[in-house]
Design an enzyme around this catalytic site. Structure first.
Site, PDB file in Angstrom:
ATOM      1  N   SER A 107      33.498 -16.615 -35.944  1.00 30.94           N
ATOM      2  CA  SER A 107      34.218 -15.471 -35.375  1.00 30.94           C
ATOM      3  C   SER A 107      35.708 -15.395 -35.678  1.00 30.94           C
ATOM      4  CB  SER A 107      34.036 -15.464 -33.852  1.00 30.94           C
ATOM      5  OG  SER A 107      34.664 -16.593 -33.271  1.00 30.94           O
ATOM      6  N   ASP A 126      33.812  -5.301 -30.960  1.00 28.01           N
ATOM      7  CA  ASP A 126      34.331  -3.968 -31.257  1.00 28.01           C
ATOM      8  C   ASP A 126      34.951  -3.896 -32.647  1.00 28.01           C
ATOM      9  OD1 ASP A 126      36.590  -5.493 -30.733  1.00 28.01           O
ATOM     10  OD2 ASP A 126      37.486  -4.091 -29.316  1.00 28.01           O
ATOM     11  N   GLU A 127      35.140  -5.034 -33.300  1.00 27.12           N
ATOM     12  CA  GLU A 127      35.751  -5.037 -34.627  1.00 27.12           C
ATOM     13  C   GLU A 127      34.861  -4.396 -35.691  1.00 27.12           C
ATOM     14  OE1 GLU A 127      37.914  -8.543 -35.852  1.00 27.12           O
ATOM     15  OE2 GLU A 127      37.954  -9.270 -33.782  1.00 27.12           O
ATOM     16  N   TYR A 182      34.692 -11.180 -41.527  1.00 25.20           N
ATOM     17  CA  TYR A 182      34.069 -11.434 -40.229  1.00 25.20           C
ATOM     18  C   TYR A 182      33.423 -10.183 -39.659  1.00 25.20           C
ATOM     19  CZ  TYR A 182      33.889 -11.486 -35.149  1.00 25.20           C
ATOM     20  OH  TYR A 182      33.488 -11.316 -33.849  1.00 25.20           O
ATOM     21  N   SER A 183      34.203  -9.118 -39.512  1.00 26.20           N
ATOM     22  CA  SER A 183      33.670  -7.914 -38.864  1.00 26.20           C
ATOM     23  C   SER A 183      32.570  -7.265 -39.690  1.00 26.20           C
ATOM     24  CB  SER A 183      34.791  -6.919 -38.570  1.00 26.20           C
ATOM     25  OG  SER A 183      35.484  -6.545 -39.741  1.00 26.20           O
ATOM     26  N   PRO A 214      45.107 -18.916 -26.190  1.00 30.47           N
ATOM     27  CA  PRO A 214      45.210 -20.374 -26.015  1.00 30.47           C
ATOM     28  C   PRO A 214      46.113 -21.050 -27.040  1.00 30.47           C
ATOM     29  CG  PRO A 214      43.034 -19.771 -26.827  1.00 30.47           C
ATOM     30  CD  PRO A 214      43.722 -18.501 -26.435  1.00 30.47           C
TER      31      PRO A 214
END
Length: 348
Positions: free
Chosen positions: A86, A126-127, A161-162, A203
């Protein structure tokens, strides 16, 4: 509402998946969960340690291992599919693991769901829809027709990725139509909360500050993300799994639009640091500008609504979690920053 006794959660030792497993464990005591996770760098057995036992089982394995998946699916009545590569930056360096896991892995799982006629829920992003203009550049200031993502928005992925997530969404849709697989899809906005890998935006900034490293901001920080607490994502997925209509896509969002600069400066403020104590670095290639989700369908059709709507409180809880769990992330910090340093150049 459909009830389940034995569910498989793929990627259930990762960030969003493990929070979902905790949600099921704490709120649905009659459900047994089998976590199937490859335990890549993004998965962590420690995320589940306190709940492993009679009701939660961890199977270390690959979702693209058809024999293993078949064996597990034969005893299950639902698959909740979180497992995915991801991280956008990693997909730009080497797309091949994304194609293998996100596309081929989804195909293997769908075939098992088809064989045993069990429920399948596909967790997506949503990507897949690409990005949106900033609110100030839109006639409806972000609230007009087409100014947020809906289930009817055309796919327009902009990264390796998307694009692999979009491809996996499409084969789920095809398996519903062609083979009658009992599947649903959810596309969610950016999650935050405990157990998120420190390569991710929130993070990373928190652990940078805790480690005495200046936080890093891509470009000018104007890129907008629609933040949702991972616990709200979990309840949304459960609502779709138990009440959603087969073949439908539901978007999960909490109206949490904030640009990256705003989020970083809020983290600095909450951690008693000067708001300008960060470096601007070279922007990500093809960096999506704005994400925004319209979750009206999920709210009105299934009665879901987010509970963690105060972003500042959620952020404070997240900062507290990383502060109190240094042993969970400290060993990986140096390697994560070294990896970023290969492509990020400080601009200021």
């Amino acid at each position: 509402m459909t009830e389940y006794k034995n569910i498989i959660v793929t990627g259930g030792a990762g960030f969003i998946g493990s929070n979902f497993v905790h949600y099921v464990y704490n709120n649905h005591p009659d459900v047994h969960v089998t976590v199937l996770d490859k335990l890549t760098y993004a998965g962590n057995r420690a995320n589940l340690e306190e709940i492993l036992g009679d009701r939660v089982e961890l199977v270390v394995g690959d979702i693209a291992d058809s024999e293993l998946v078949d064996k597990l699916a034969a005893k299950a009545d639902a698959i909740v599919h979180y497992a995915a590569e991801s991280h956008n930056d990693n997909s730009l360096k080497d797309p091949s693991p994304f194609i293998y896991t996100n596309f081929v892995g989804t195909y293997i799982l769908l075939e098992a769901a088809r064989k045993y006629d069990i429920r399948f829920h596909h967790v997506s992003t949503d990507e897949v829809y690409g990005d949106l203009p900033l609110r100030e550049d839109l006639p409806g200031h972000g609230e007009g027709p087409g100014e947020k993502f809906t289930a009817e928005t055309k796919y327009n992925p902009s990264s390796p990725y998307s694009s692999t997530k979009a491809a996996s969404d499409l084969i789920v849709k095809a398996w519903v139509r062609s083979f009658g697989v009992k599947a649903t899809i959810s596309n969610c906005s950016n999650n935050y909360g405990p157990y998120q890998h420190i390569e991710k935006f929130i993070p990373r900034q928190i652990t940078n500050i805790l480690s005495g490293i200046k936080p890093k901001l891509y470009g000018e920080g104007k890129n907008v993300r629609d933040w949702i607490h991972t616990n709200d994502h979990s309840t949304g997925v459960w609502a779709i799994l138990t009440k959603g209509r087969i073949g439908e896509t539901y978007l999960i969002g909490a109206d949490g639009e904030k640009n990256n600069k705003e989020v970083l400066e809020l983290i600095l403020e909450k951690m008693s640091q000067p708001k300008n104590a960060y470096d601007h670095v070279t922007d990500r290639a093809g960096h999506d500008l704005r994400y925004a989700i319209d979750s009206t369908k999920l709210r009105e059709e299934l009665g879901w609504k987010p509970q963690f709507t105060n972003f500042e409180e959620g952020l404070e809880d997240t900062i507290k979690w990383y502060t109190e769990h240094e042993d969970w992330w400290k060993a990986e910090k140096e390697a994560v920053e070294a990896n970023y340093a290969k492509t990020q150049k400080i601009l200021n």
